[in-house]
Motif scaffolding. Structure first.
Motif, short mmCIF file in Angstrom:
data_model
loop_
_atom_site.label_atom_id
_atom_site.label_comp_id
_atom_site.label_asym_id
_atom_site.label_seq_id
_atom_site.Cartn_x
_atom_site.Cartn_y
_atom_site.Cartn_z
N ALA A 1 33.28 50.38 38.47
CA ALA A 1 34.33 49.73 37.67
C ALA A 1 33.75 48.50 36.98
N ALA A 2 34.21 48.26 35.77
CA ALA A 2 33.80 47.07 35.02
C ALA A 2 34.90 46.02 35.13
N VAL A 3 34.53 44.81 35.50
CA VAL A 3 35.47 43.70 35.58
C VAL A 3 34.95 42.61 34.66
N ASP A 4 35.61 42.44 33.53
CA ASP A 4 35.15 41.46 32.53
C ASP A 4 36.00 40.20 32.65
N LEU A 5 35.38 39.08 32.92
CA LEU A 5 36.11 37.81 33.07
C LEU A 5 36.26 37.16 31.70
#
Length: 1003
Positions: A221-225
């Protein structure tokens, strides 16, 4: 707070952490939810990988730190390691760091035992005598197998969280290990989280293809802040100061400069205390990125820093003195290092404004002046002269190059251009710069084409259009002192605008006096546009005062003078007031048409405030007549006009946006209302922002959304400053308290809202009805009726419905107003101990606006709830069920959790269909809508709100509302309980419907 907890918080602040005073992450709930969902899946035997990306300083380390703390609380083994900026010299550095941290952690005693059986990993530890040379000789396949075995063994005992930070600095071996683990981890109870700086990943960065490959895997999963929004920056600053909220100006300044980067915000906030403009440490950090470039690349960056945040390709080429090929190569290098990013067809912008600040501050003074002068000279020539905002840029560069005459002329032109473009904030800035230079420039009046007072008047009017009404009043009062008394027409213009601005801030007595003075300064014959405008302002203010009988005659005089002098905007303003006057005396069927005519007249003149006032009254009149379809279209058009012309925060720009939301709320389109409310800042720091923000409380309170509490906390310090804000926010705060059973708080808020209103303001009807609800609930709880208080409140409602704001009889009252009066009468009877079903029947009917299946749907349902309750008390259980069922169906459809809970409580107590109604089928999920079934299924699969939003193509906030409503309907307090009910009901065993609304990204 204990010493350990205090140290943890201090460490988080030092790292740019974002922890709210109550312990929650600021602005990271959705991202943390995604990572927590990965923990849940790993706990259940399904390994997961998450890659957390974001700019340096945005808070990746703190987010993973919070995740690690949560994992430890759940009894997990946590292994965390960091890469370092050492190139390829030390392979497996983050793995070695993670293993070493695990060995040293007393709570992870099994790590050293597990390493003891895997000497190939033990050699990575500092105390094992291994070094860079020894590590490089390890067989990669052997080591990868040992890591997988270690994680599997540890996970069999308790789940493992492995965190590898700063992967943008990872060596080749670590990148290969990351790829290996991401592919082979399947059923191990392991969650792998990696972090990297997205702003460091230039096109040739070795991690870039690795990330692209991994994100194609189903378990990654990609978690972009993202950076903070303005409200989140304000909340973060409040945390840094121990809970003391920053001023609106301070929060806005820090957010603008930091662009929501937490580390930058903290550094800027601390530096402001010592008077530093840009902290030296932060500047050095930013400049270090530029110093990696070639000499030509650094030269172009310096020129770009002088150009400003946005950079024109051709201008930079000419100012830099490099040929086209050299500039092209330099720009490619700069873009690849992500210092500049493409912005449109022919330009670039700095990736972060502080980088431009740091480079600019590093220039020598003479170098800076020469570059500014070069830009100013180029912007005076075609084709650069014809670029958008060329005058504004030329003013800026000329000022910095100390060329004051050119800076003055360009500022005046830029202010006028901004006015024409509907950008009042920018116009004020340019006009103010020109006024500051006035004394220093020879022949300023000739250059500007006007005198100083008239230029100051233009600045004051732009200030008012920007929504800064009190500063506008201050400017206009000052102009009265500066203006030449012999210039009567100018004096009339100043007073006319001052009167209007005073009225906007509820200073009605002074406003009426100033307007009357303006009218008296010029004779009626010959007619003049200035007197026409003054008359229009005068009748607008007079309409709300006693003795308003002169309004029709004065309005007619204003319109005649306006027509004679071509002042169509004054005619439009007077026409709006005349229509309002006629509407207050009789049910004038032509009033809506008059508002429409006035709107079209004003739009044709370019007078945006008058056009917006007319557009608001046009939409409002349709709404109050129950024509919700046309009202919706009119409000949507009015808001689009306001935003397109830069007056969204003006008096009527604000109220138009609120009306647009309210129409969708009343018509039952809460999905659209929710989308509109996403633009209503929760952490409002200015009164206009708070006015708009308060309207989101309608649906939030009606749906039981916990964000209402946070919104009210931000609005509360401001509601004493504004009548309209107090009316809306405190009236809804009263309802919020009453849904929670707090009759004392509800009554206090309602009375405060009533105190803020004029005696006969139509809004008093709704607030009085809310106060009567509080009194009636006390009687229902067994208290003695407060007959005197009930009489006072019902009289206030009746007076507001029957009398105009000026005290004259009100011949016409809108459908919503009549419905609220019926509600007030019904709750009055309940408050005095006589709960009358017929009164509630009248209330429910009034809210339908003549359409049994339409009208104000939520309020129809609320009235039917009380009707059912009253019928139960009178022994008519069958009639109660008949009223109760459609109320339940409406509450379910709207997601009105507090109302639905009250209806279910009544249904259970009175045995109305066993407390169920409106849903299809039986069982615990019968009350859920089709969309809520979809959401619950995803909750049961372990998805967080952000993942649910992506899967169903809705916003995370909407997903959160659905989850809250589901938990309310199921009578549970957490997602785990809701998921358990879904499993027991067989929701997850239902056949997969195949691609559709639930088949979104990551599924």
């Amino acid at each position: 707070m204990g010493d350990g907890e205090r140290d943890q918080v201090a460490q988080q602040v030092a790292q740019g952490a974002r922890v709210a005073p109550r312990g929650a992450l600021i602005g990271r709930a959705a991202e943390f939810g995604m990572l927590a969902a990965a923990l849940d899946k790993a706990d259940g035997g399904s390994a997961g990988v998450a890659l957390v990306s974001g700019d340096a300083g945005v808070g990746k380390s703190h987010l993973t730190g919070a995740l690690a703390a949560a994992a430890r609380e759940r009894g997990w083994t946590v292994l965390a390691g960091q890469c370092a900026e050492l190139g390829e010299s030390i392979p497996y550095l983050p793995l070695a760091d993670a293993l070493w941290s695990g060995v040293r952690d007393p709570a992870a005693g099994r790590v050293r035992d597990a390493l003891g059986t895997r000497p190939v990993l033990g050699r990575l530890l500092p105390d094992a005598g291994g070094g860079p040379d020894g590590v490089s000789e390890l067989g990669q396949q052997q080591l990868f197998g040992a890591v997988l075995g270690l994680l599997g063994e540890l996970g069999a005992d308790r789940p493992v969280l492995l965190v590898l930070e700063d992967l943008h600095w990872a060596d080749r071996s670590t990148r290969h290990l990351l790829t290996f683990l991401s592919r082979v981890l399947q059923r191990e109870r392991v969650c792998l989280v990696g972090t990297y700086r997205s702003d460091d990943l230039h096109r040739r960065h070795p991690l870039r293809p690795v990330v692209a490959e991994l994100l194609r895997l189903p378990n990654v999963a990609a978690v972009d802040l993202r950076p903070f929004g303005p409200g989140e920056t304000a909340e973060y600053l409040a945390f840094l100061d121990g809970g003391r909220a920053p001023s609106a100006e301070e929060a806005a300044r820090v957010h603008q400069r930091s662009e929501g980067n937490a580390f930058y915000a903290a550094e800027l906030h601390a530096a402001a205390r010592s008077g530093e403009e840009l902290p030296a440490g932060l500047a050095d950090l930013l400049l270090a990125r530029m110093e990696r470039l070639s000499d030509q690349g650094q030269r172009v960056v310096r020129v770009a820093a002088v150009a400003g945040r946005r950079v024109n390709d051709e201008l930079v080429r000419r100012v830099s003195g490099l040929d086209e090929q050299a500039v092209g190569e330099a720009l490619r290098e700069i873009v690849s290092h992500q210092l500049l990013v493409p912005d449109g067809a022919e330009g670039y912008r700095f990736r972060h404004a502080l980088l431009a600040e740091a480079v600019y501050a590093d220039l020598l003074p003479g170098e800076r002046t020469r570059l500014h002068a070069a830009f100013a000279a180029l912007l005076a020539e075609p084709p650069a002269r014809d670029l958008p905002r060329a005058a504004a840029e030329r003013a800026h560069h000329s000022m910095a190059a100390h060329d004051l005459p050119v800076a003055f002329a360009a500022s005046v032109r830029a202010g006028r251009e901004a006015d024409e473009m509907g950008a009042p904030d920018e116009a004020v800035e340019h006009y103010d710069r020109a006024l500051e230079l006035w004394e220093a420039v020879p022949g300023a009046a000739e250059t500007a084409g006007t005198d100083r007072v008239r230029l100051s008047l233009a600045a004051a009017l732009a200030t008012a259009r920007a929504g800064d009404r009190r500063p506008a009043v201050h400017r206009l009062r000052r102009l009265l002192e500066l203006a030449d008394p012999a210039d009567v027409r100018l004096g009339v213009r100043i007073r006319e605008n001052l009167a209007s601005s005073l009225s906007d801030i509820d200073e009605e007595v002074e406003a009426l006096e100033v307007a009357r003075e303006a009218v008296a300064m010029l004779p009626a014959d010959p007619p003049t546009p200035e007197r026409a405008a003054a008359l229009a302002a005068y009748v607008r203010i007079l309409h709300f005062q006693p003795g308003h009988e002169a309004v029709p005659e004065l309005a007619a005089e204003a319109m005649a003078a306006a027509r004679a002098t071509g002042a169509a905007d004054a005619e439009a303003s007077a026409l709006v007031t005349l229509a309002l006057y006629r509407e207050s005396l009789e049910a004038d069927p032509e009033a809506v048409g008059l508002f429409g005519r006035a709107r079209d007249l004003a739009i044709g003149t370019g007078n945006h405030p008058v056009a917006l006032r007319a557009a608001f009254q046009y939409a409002r009149a349709l709404f109050e007549r129950g024509d919700l379809a046309r009202a919706t279209a009119a409000a949507d058009e009015g808001v689009a006009f306001a935003l397109a012309n830069g007056v969204g925060w003006s008096t009527y720009g604000t109220t138009m946006r609120c009306l647009q939301y309210l129409i969708h709320y009343a018509s039952g389109d809460w999905a659209r209302a929710g989308r509109l409310a996403e633009d209503f800042a929760v952490q409002a720091v200015r009164t206009p922002e708070a006015q708009v923000s308060a309207y989101a409380l309608f649906t939030e309170i009606a749906q039981g959304d916990p964000v209402a509490d946070e919104r009210l906390r931000w609005i509360a310090p401001l509601w004493s400053q504004d009548t309209f804000l107090a009316f809306v926010a405190r009236g809804l705060a009263a309802e919020h308290a009453l849904w929670r059973g707090d009759t004392g708080g509800g009554l206090a808020h309602a009375r405060a809202a009533l105190d803020a209103l004029y005696p006969y303001d139509a809004g008093a009807v709704r607030v009085a009805a809310t106060a009567l609800w509080a009194l009636a609930d006390r009687v229902a709880a067994g208290e003695q009726p407060d007959l005197e208080a009930a009489e006072v409140l019902v009289k206030r409602a009746r007076d507001a419905a029957s009398l105009s704001p000026n005290g004259a009889p009100r011949a016409w009252f809108g459908m919503e107003g009549k419905a609220w009066l019926a509600r007030a009468e019904a709750d009055y009877l309940r408050a005095v101990g006589r709960n009358d079903p017929e009164a509630w029947r009248r209330s429910a009917k009034a809210f339908t606006y003549g359409d049994p299946d339409g009208g104000f749907r939520y309020e129809v349902a609320r009235s039917r709830w009380r009707l059912a309750e009253a019928l139960v008390e009178h022994g008519d259980r069958e009639g109660a069920a008949e009223a109760w069922r459609p109320a339940v169906a409406a509450a379910e459809r709207l997601g009105a959790a507090p109302l639905l809970a009250a209806l279910r409580d009544l249904g259970t107590r009175a045995r109305l269909e066993n407390g169920r109604g409106g849903g299809e089928g039986a069982g615990p999920l019968a009350a859920l809508t089709a969309r809520e079934h979809e959401v619950l299924k995803l909750v049961a699969e372990g998805l967080g709100n952000k993942e649910i939003a992506a899967a169903l193509y809705i916003s995370p906030k909407t997903a959160s509302v659905h989850v809250s409503n589901i938990m309310g309907k199921l009578g549970v307090t957490g997602r785990t309980q809701a998921a358990a009910i879904a499993h027991r009901a067989g929701l997850l065993s239902a056949a997969d419907p195949g691609p559709g609304p639930g088949a979104g990204p990551g599924r």
